[in-house]
Design a protein around this motif. Structure first.
Motif, short mmCIF file in Angstrom:
data_model
loop_
_atom_site.label_atom_id
_atom_site.label_comp_id
_atom_site.label_asym_id
_atom_site.label_seq_id
_atom_site.Cartn_x
_atom_site.Cartn_y
_atom_site.Cartn_z
N ILE A 51 1.59 -2.59 -2.31
CA ILE A 51 0.36 -3.21 -1.83
C ILE A 51 0.05 -4.44 -2.68
N ALA A 52 -0.71 -5.34 -2.09
CA ALA A 52 -1.21 -6.52 -2.81
C ALA A 52 -2.45 -6.98 -2.10
N GLY A 53 -3.48 -7.31 -2.87
CA GLY A 53 -4.73 -7.74 -2.28
C GLY A 53 -5.63 -6.56 -1.96
N GLU A 54 -6.49 -6.78 -0.98
CA GLU A 54 -7.57 -5.85 -0.72
C GLU A 54 -7.34 -5.10 0.59
N PHE A 55 -7.64 -3.81 0.59
CA PHE A 55 -7.56 -3.04 1.82
C PHE A 55 -8.96 -2.95 2.44
N VAL A 56 -9.13 -2.08 3.41
CA VAL A 56 -10.44 -1.91 4.08
C VAL A 56 -11.07 -0.61 3.60
N TRP A 57 -12.41 -0.58 3.60
CA TRP A 57 -13.11 0.67 3.32
C TRP A 57 -12.75 1.68 4.40
N HIS A 58 -12.45 2.90 3.98
CA HIS A 58 -12.17 3.97 4.94
C HIS A 58 -12.32 5.31 4.26
N GLN A 59 -12.29 6.36 5.05
CA GLN A 59 -12.34 7.71 4.49
C GLN A 59 -11.49 8.63 5.35
N HIS A 60 -11.13 9.76 4.75
CA HIS A 60 -10.35 10.78 5.46
C HIS A 60 -11.19 12.05 5.47
N SER A 61 -11.72 12.40 6.64
CA SER A 61 -12.65 13.53 6.73
C SER A 61 -11.97 14.88 6.53
N ASP A 62 -10.65 14.90 6.79
CA ASP A 62 -9.97 16.21 6.80
C ASP A 62 -9.14 16.48 5.57
N THR A 63 -8.99 15.50 4.68
CA THR A 63 -8.05 15.74 3.59
C THR A 63 -8.34 14.88 2.36
N ASP A 64 -7.97 15.40 1.22
CA ASP A 64 -7.90 14.61 0.01
C ASP A 64 -6.67 13.69 0.11
N GLU A 65 -6.61 12.70 -0.78
CA GLU A 65 -5.48 11.76 -0.79
C GLU A 65 -5.13 11.46 -2.24
N THR A 66 -3.85 11.55 -2.57
CA THR A 66 -3.41 11.32 -3.95
C THR A 66 -2.68 10.00 -4.08
N PHE A 67 -3.10 9.23 -5.09
CA PHE A 67 -2.46 7.96 -5.44
C PHE A 67 -1.78 8.11 -6.80
N ILE A 68 -0.49 7.83 -6.87
CA ILE A 68 0.23 7.82 -8.15
C ILE A 68 0.80 6.41 -8.32
N VAL A 69 0.41 5.74 -9.40
CA VAL A 69 0.86 4.37 -9.61
C VAL A 69 2.21 4.38 -10.33
N LEU A 70 3.19 3.77 -9.69
CA LEU A 70 4.54 3.67 -10.27
C LEU A 70 4.71 2.36 -11.03
N ASP A 71 4.06 1.31 -10.53
CA ASP A 71 4.15 0.02 -11.19
C ASP A 71 2.93 -0.82 -10.82
N GLY A 72 2.41 -1.56 -11.78
CA GLY A 72 1.27 -2.42 -11.53
C GLY A 72 -0.04 -1.75 -11.91
N GLU A 73 -1.11 -2.41 -11.51
CA GLU A 73 -2.46 -1.94 -11.84
C GLU A 73 -3.28 -1.84 -10.57
N LEU A 74 -3.74 -0.63 -10.28
CA LEU A 74 -4.48 -0.38 -9.05
C LEU A 74 -5.95 -0.16 -9.36
N ARG A 75 -6.81 -0.75 -8.55
CA ARG A 75 -8.23 -0.42 -8.59
C ARG A 75 -8.60 0.26 -7.27
N ILE A 76 -9.28 1.37 -7.35
CA ILE A 76 -9.79 2.02 -6.14
C ILE A 76 -11.31 2.02 -6.23
N ASP A 77 -11.94 1.30 -5.30
CA ASP A 77 -13.40 1.31 -5.22
C ASP A 77 -13.82 2.54 -4.42
#
Ligand code: NI
Length: 141
Positions: A51-77
């Protein structure tokens, strides 16, 4: 003799019983924001994505979601129930689980390589109508 009917993918096709090199898989990715499945565990999928840049606000009503960073620096708002926002910052080797129903928006100042873990069938843009940022699901690499 007709070939036996395949009722489910073979373990190999689900990425099981084999070594999977995440860096090799990421090197095959075309462009950003295009998650690709590399393996399944029960009903859960492991997806690599750049990924690069900004994504859109969203949500997942039915599930959790896991982010594992392999390289770079991620911000999650994250947006809380009262509408306030806060951010999680993740470096390579760090991870976060976003609870179901929590609005979130990933952001990468520079390219970030991620491993996502979520149930099969989860849309990248979450609930609601598909938009310009929605991509096809269940694509393997
Ligand atoms: Ni999400």
């Amino acid at each position: 003799m007709p070939a036996p009917i395949q009722t489910s993918p073979t373990p190999t096709h689900r990425g099981q019983s084999q070594s999977i090199d995440l860096r090799d898989k990421i090197a095959l990715l075309q462009g950003h924001w295009q998650p690709r499945v590399v393996a399944e565990m029960n009903d859960y999928q492991f997806k690599v994505v750049k990924i690069a840049g900004e994504f859109v606000w969203h949500q997942h009503s039915d599930t959790d979601e896991t982010f594992i960073v392999l390289d770079g620096e991620l911000r999650i708002d994250l947006r809380d129930a009262s509408g306030g926002t806060r951010s999680i910052n993740l470096q390579a080797g760090q991870m976060a689980v976003i609870p179901q129903g929590v609005e979130h928006k990933p952001f990468a100042q520079e390219e970030v390589q991620l491993l996502l873990i979520e149930p099969r069938g989860v849309a990248n843009t979450g609930d609601g109508e598909a938009g310009a940022r929605t991509v096809a699901n269940d694509l393997w690499i």
